[in-house]
Design an enzyme around this catalytic site. Structure first.
Site, PDB file in Angstrom:
ATOM      1  N   ARG A 132       0.941  -1.307  -0.026  1.00 59.01           N
ATOM      2  CA  ARG A 132       0.152  -0.063   0.050  1.00 59.01           C
ATOM      3  C   ARG A 132       0.680   1.282   0.214  1.00 59.01           C
ATOM      4  O   ARG A 132       0.391   2.283   0.440  1.00 59.01           O
ATOM      5  CB  ARG A 132      -1.006   0.012   1.224  1.00 59.01           C
ATOM      6  CG  ARG A 132      -2.366  -0.791   0.462  1.00 59.01           C
ATOM      7  CD  ARG A 132      -3.260  -0.759   1.839  1.00 59.01           C
ATOM      8  NE  ARG A 132      -2.701  -1.506   3.012  1.00 59.01           N
ATOM      9  CZ  ARG A 132      -2.543  -2.712   3.275  1.00 59.01           C
ATOM     10  NH1 ARG A 132      -2.908  -3.843   2.291  1.00 59.01           N
ATOM     11  NH2 ARG A 132      -1.681  -3.176   4.418  1.00 59.01           N
ATOM     12  N   THR A 177       2.386  -5.058   4.519  1.00 59.06           N
ATOM     13  CA  THR A 177       1.778  -4.599   3.454  1.00 59.06           C
ATOM     14  C   THR A 177       1.491  -3.376   3.185  1.00 59.06           C
ATOM     15  O   THR A 177       1.070  -2.750   2.258  1.00 59.06           O
ATOM     16  CB  THR A 177       0.337  -5.378   3.131  1.00 59.06           C
ATOM     17  OG1 THR A 177      -0.252  -5.203   4.302  1.00 59.06           O
ATOM     18  CG2 THR A 177       0.515  -6.923   2.799  1.00 59.06           C
ATOM     19  N   ALA A 194      -2.843 -11.495  11.370  1.00 61.02           N
ATOM     20  CA  ALA A 194      -3.645 -11.770  12.399  1.00 61.02           C
ATOM     21  C   ALA A 194      -4.704 -12.765  12.103  1.00 61.02           C
ATOM     22  O   ALA A 194      -5.182 -13.308  13.006  1.00 61.02           O
ATOM     23  CB  ALA A 194      -4.412 -10.557  13.113  1.00 61.02           C
ATOM     24  N   THR A 252      -2.326  -6.896  14.613  1.00 60.76           N
ATOM     25  CA  THR A 252      -1.566  -6.536  13.648  1.00 60.76           C
ATOM     26  C   THR A 252      -1.613  -5.183  13.394  1.00 60.76           C
ATOM     27  O   THR A 252      -2.717  -4.264  13.290  1.00 60.76           O
ATOM     28  CB  THR A 252      -1.280  -7.421  12.541  1.00 60.76           C
ATOM     29  OG1 THR A 252      -2.614  -7.675  12.079  1.00 60.76           O
ATOM     30  CG2 THR A 252      -0.644  -8.679  13.004  1.00 60.76           C
ATOM     31  N   ASN A 272      -7.501  -6.435  14.579  1.00 58.68           N
ATOM     32  CA  ASN A 272      -8.184  -7.386  15.237  1.00 58.68           C
ATOM     33  C   ASN A 272      -7.430  -8.421  16.071  1.00 58.68           C
ATOM     34  O   ASN A 272      -6.447  -8.530  15.772  1.00 58.68           O
ATOM     35  CB  ASN A 272      -9.228  -8.318  14.217  1.00 58.68           C
ATOM     36  CG  ASN A 272      -8.314  -8.900  13.190  1.00 58.68           C
ATOM     37  OD1 ASN A 272      -8.006  -8.212  12.146  1.00 58.68           O
ATOM     38  ND2 ASN A 272      -8.128 -10.157  13.125  1.00 58.68           N
ATOM     39  N   ASP A 317     -13.475  -9.093  13.792  1.00 55.44           N
ATOM     40  CA  ASP A 317     -12.709  -8.339  12.801  1.00 55.44           C
ATOM     41  C   ASP A 317     -12.664  -6.937  12.630  1.00 55.44           C
ATOM     42  O   ASP A 317     -12.356  -6.324  11.678  1.00 55.44           O
ATOM     43  CB  ASP A 317     -12.556  -9.213  11.513  1.00 55.44           C
ATOM     44  CG  ASP A 317     -11.396  -9.257  10.797  1.00 55.44           C
ATOM     45  OD1 ASP A 317     -10.521  -8.251  11.185  1.00 55.44           O
ATOM     46  OD2 ASP A 317     -11.298  -9.672   9.639  1.00 55.44           O
ATOM     47  N   CYS A 626      -6.724 -22.901   0.156  1.00 57.22           N
ATOM     48  CA  CYS A 626      -6.508 -22.888  -1.172  1.00 57.22           C
ATOM     49  C   CYS A 626      -7.352 -21.961  -1.849  1.00 57.22           C
ATOM     50  O   CYS A 626      -7.124 -21.015  -2.624  1.00 57.22           O
ATOM     51  CB  CYS A 626      -6.867 -24.284  -1.897  1.00 57.22           C
ATOM     52  SG  CYS A 626      -6.052 -25.662  -1.068  1.00 57.22           S
ATOM     53  N   HIS A 630      -7.251 -19.090  -4.696  1.00 59.17           N
ATOM     54  CA  HIS A 630      -7.881 -19.556  -5.940  1.00 59.17           C
ATOM     55  C   HIS A 630      -9.143 -19.770  -5.595  1.00 59.17           C
ATOM     56  O   HIS A 630      -9.536 -20.350  -4.413  1.00 59.17           O
ATOM     57  CB  HIS A 630      -7.389 -21.360  -6.145  1.00 59.17           C
ATOM     58  CG  HIS A 630      -5.880 -21.339  -6.485  1.00 59.17           C
ATOM     59  ND1 HIS A 630      -5.528 -21.033  -7.750  1.00 59.17           N
ATOM     60  CD2 HIS A 630      -4.832 -21.522  -5.402  1.00 59.17           C
ATOM     61  CE1 HIS A 630      -4.118 -21.133  -7.619  1.00 59.17           C
ATOM     62  NE2 HIS A 630      -3.586 -21.257  -6.253  1.00 59.17           N
TER      63      HIS A 630
HETATM   64 CA    CA Z   1      -8.499  -8.907   9.879  1.00 62.23          CA
END
Ligand code: CA
Length: 702
Positions: A132, A177, A194, A252, A272, A317, A626, A630
């Site tokens: 970001r 990120t 997290a 985090t 969260n 969250d 996965c 995906h």
């Molecule tokens: Ca989160």
């Protein structure tokens, strides 16, 4: 080589009048409004308001905005950064933390830096290998790569000046990120993870030398060990001593920071809990500091000045990681220096940024987990609808949040905030709580169900009828009133971040691949420009030689775009990552070639299969995550497993267990999955491919 250096030198001298690249300092940031041609940080300058004082582009001529230039990042993953522009040079970051420096007038590349993140890290982020943005300060460009290294680059050449590994435990699935933050001569960075069982913290380094300065943990560790710093003693009192310390606690700091140089306070947005539900994390309750808090820290010492918790004991969250805007408001006749945040939990908070005192908190979107925030205590009044520990509840906002990392824009002149809002409820339900933490597995521990899982008598409770909406909202934080809102079509996260300018326009991209310009005062649409790549990031604006530009990073992905819906640009054109710039009297944006979706899914191989094996494969597909990259069906940010050619099927085990495609980010899952597990997953995929092929044949595909 010498030719490259010479052309770089010429370009930079022309652009930055030979003063040296990226000369951003405290004085220039303080006086950012006197240099509106520059955009100094992800959200422009110290106020973090993502607002441009430029007004050559305005409500009268917005229809004439068109293509200026584009820069191809040669990526197909999500792009979330807003670029920085200093003296005609644009710096920004993309997939894995690659940094681009381009001439902001032409889009010509000056340099590109690749941190060469090992492909095995592709499995570690929850939500795509996004980045970001960068921080720019005194000739250096700072970026945090996916593998959580903080790097300082020479702004003139892109050469690494120093780098630091910010991780304290490489066995945990921690990543970076977010954009680094400069505060009081330090550069500060946090981490994400997290959802995968980590303990949050931020680390500060000397911006010049890279020397470690301090680390601030955002949640306590195992109480059997000593506290790392005094704030942990305070925090630990708000956790059950028998908390799931093995899972990490979470908290985090994966995105937003802000800095007030007058107060010398660094503001930190904390995420969260891990696991998500408090009943699984801290069984005897407690506020669980500093989850979902805004924490103010003295950057010289790393000591906390104050904290404010938006979601005590968070189970939903509801991170407090959204952008924090610093503004001066007159409220009740009194001038206040405030910090404002519109986090995932749906309340718009106005705090006194010197003390952390709550000034106001009113809903800016549909909310049913709490009835209100008590101004005296600063605490939300929880609604019964928010407690899912006893069974499924349909809750607004959902885990996607009413507003998360996508920039909002705040106009300091009109005192109006423009917020990309998501009104998608989630059905939360208690999920199985594993006995032990398992590296690489999801640590969320609640279930998210379809909304038909909600008992009929609970549908539309708490005064919020069930609806799904995604819109741009103009919000007045003084009157705590919505001024206008524009519903957009499609699923969640269709609208990107917002940019308002002094030209009375608000500019926002969307997943369908359009750049939209609205009148800021009324919300009326002024322009709808086809870009050909889906957009999540927020635009910025800058000027060179008196010409105003708008620029945006286009590329879908991130947390909510594992599938590309049929109305997305990614479905129609692929997902060609680009920086696209616009100006008045520009032309049409060149569009990537259209994709064909007429191909029949290849005949899948015959594999050992039973209904029970397919069912087990489906469970493992989710357990091993996965499906986080995906999708269960259809094209997405990484290959569509349900349309794999036969040769991929024959290499399936070598890919999943042997790490054959590790260099592409598909790391081995041998630490989680056995050969029998992989056979079950393949049986599930083959079954899905058969079903899709049968459907296509029924529809008369070739
Ligand atoms: Ca989160």
């Amino acid at each position: 080589m010498s030719r490259v250096i010479r052309s770089l030198g010429v370009a930079l001298c022309a652009l930055a009048t030979c003063l040296g690249a990226a000369q951003v300092d405290e004085a220039r940031l303080r006086n950012a409004d006197t240099e509106p041609q520059n955009w100094y940080s992800v959200h422009r300058a110290q106020a973090s308001d993502h607002f441009s004082p430029l007004k050559s582009i305005n409500q009268d001529n917005a229809a004439d905005v068109g293509f200026a230039w584009q820069y191809d990042t040669h990526t197909t993953r999500g792009l979330e950064a807003s670029p920085v522009v200093v003296d005609g040079v644009m710096y920004t970051s993309g997939t894995w933390g690659v940094v681009y420096a381009v001439d902001a007038r032409t889009g010509k590349e000056l340099w590109k830096f690749d941190p060469h993140v090992p492909g095995k890290w592709g499995r570690r982020p929850c939500c795509d290998v996004v980045n970001r943005g960068v921080a720019v300060w005194q000739g250096k460009v700072y970026v945090a790569s996916t593998d959580a290294r903080l790097l300082a680059l020479d702004a003139a050449t892109g050469k690494v000046l120093w780098q630091q590994d910010t991780l304290i435990d490489h066995a945990r699935f921690q990543t970076s990120t977010g954009a680094p933050q400069i505060a009081g001569g330090k550069v500060i960075i946090g981490n994400g993870g997290a959802e995968l069982g980590v303990r949050g913290y931020i680390t500060a380094y000397d911006a010049q030398t890279g020397k470690f300065a301090w680390r601030f943990f955002t949640v306590p560790g195992d109480p059997a060990k000593p506290f790392e710093h005094p704030e942990m003693a305070l925090a630990s009192k708000t956790w059950d001593p028998n908390s799931r310390w093995d899972v990490g606690g979470g908290g985090t700091v994966w995105d937003a920071f802000a800095y007030d140089p007058d107060l010398n306070l660094l503001y930190v947005g904390v995420g969260n809990g891990s696991p998500h539900p408090r009943y699984a994390r801290s069984p005897n309750g407690g506020d669980n500091l500093f989850l979902a808090c805004i924490v103010a820290i003295n950057p010289d010492t790393g000591r906390m000045a104050w904290y404010y918790q938006t979601a005590p004991g968070d189970s939903w969250d509801y991170t407090a990681t959204a952008q924090m805007v610093l503004a001066d408001l007159t409220i009740g006749g009194r001038a206040r220096h405030v910090l404002m945040q519109a986090p995932k939990n749906g309340f718009y908070y106005v705090l006194d940024r010197a003390t952390g005192e709550l000034i106001s908190a009113a809903p800016f979107a549909a909310v049913n987990w709490a009835t209100k925030v008590d101004i005296k205590t600063g605490r939300p009044e929880l609604a019964p609808q928010g407690d899912y520990s006893g069974g499924p509840k349909l809750i607004y906002p959902g885990e996607a949040g009413a507003h998360t990392w996508r920039a909002m824009s705040y106009d300091p002149g009109s005192h109006v905030a423009y917020i990309p809002v998501v009104e998608w409820p989630f059905v939360f339900a208690p999920g199985p709580v594993p006995a032990h933490y398992r590296a690489g597995a999801s640590s969320t521990y609640e279930q998210v169900l379809d909304d038909d899982a909600v008992p009929a008598e609970q549908r539309g409770t708490a005064g919020v009828p069930i609806h799904y909406e995604d819109y741009l909202e103009a919000y007045d934080p003084i009157k705590q009133k919505v001024i206008w809102h524009r519903p957009e079509s499609g699923g969640p996260d269709q609208g990107g971040g917002a940019l308002a300018t002094a030209g009375n326009v608000v500019i926002q991209g969307d997943a369908a691949g359009f750049l939209n310009i609205y009148a800021a005062d009324t919300g009326i649409s002024l322009a709808h420009i086809n870009v050909g790549t889906g957009i999540m990031a927020a635009p910025i604006s800058y000027a060179i030689g008196g010409e105003q530009y708008v620029a945006i990073m286009a590329g879908l992905g991130g947390s909510a775009n594992w599938t590309f819906p049929k109305d997305s640009a990614a479905y129609r054109y692929g997902n060609a990552g680009r920086i696209v710039a616009f100006k008045l009297r520009g032309g049409r944006v060149p569009l990537p070639p259209k994709l064909s979706h007429d191909e029949l899914v290849p005949e899948p191989p015959s594999v050992k299969s039973t209904p029970a094996l397919i069912e087990r494969g489906k469970t493992l597909f989710e357990e091993a995550r996965c499906n986080w990259c995906h999708a269960n069906a259809g094209p997405g940010i990484v290959p569509d497993l349900f349309a794999m050619p036969p040769e991929m099927h024959s290499l399936f085990k070598k890919i999943v267990l042997g790490g054959l495609l590790e260099q592409n980010g598909m790391a081995s899952f041998a630490d989680m999955l056995s050969e029998a597990d992989v056979e079950a997953i393949q049986a599930y995929i083959v079954d899905g491919a058969h079903k899709r092929r049968a459907e296509q044949l029924e529809q008369g595909k070739p």
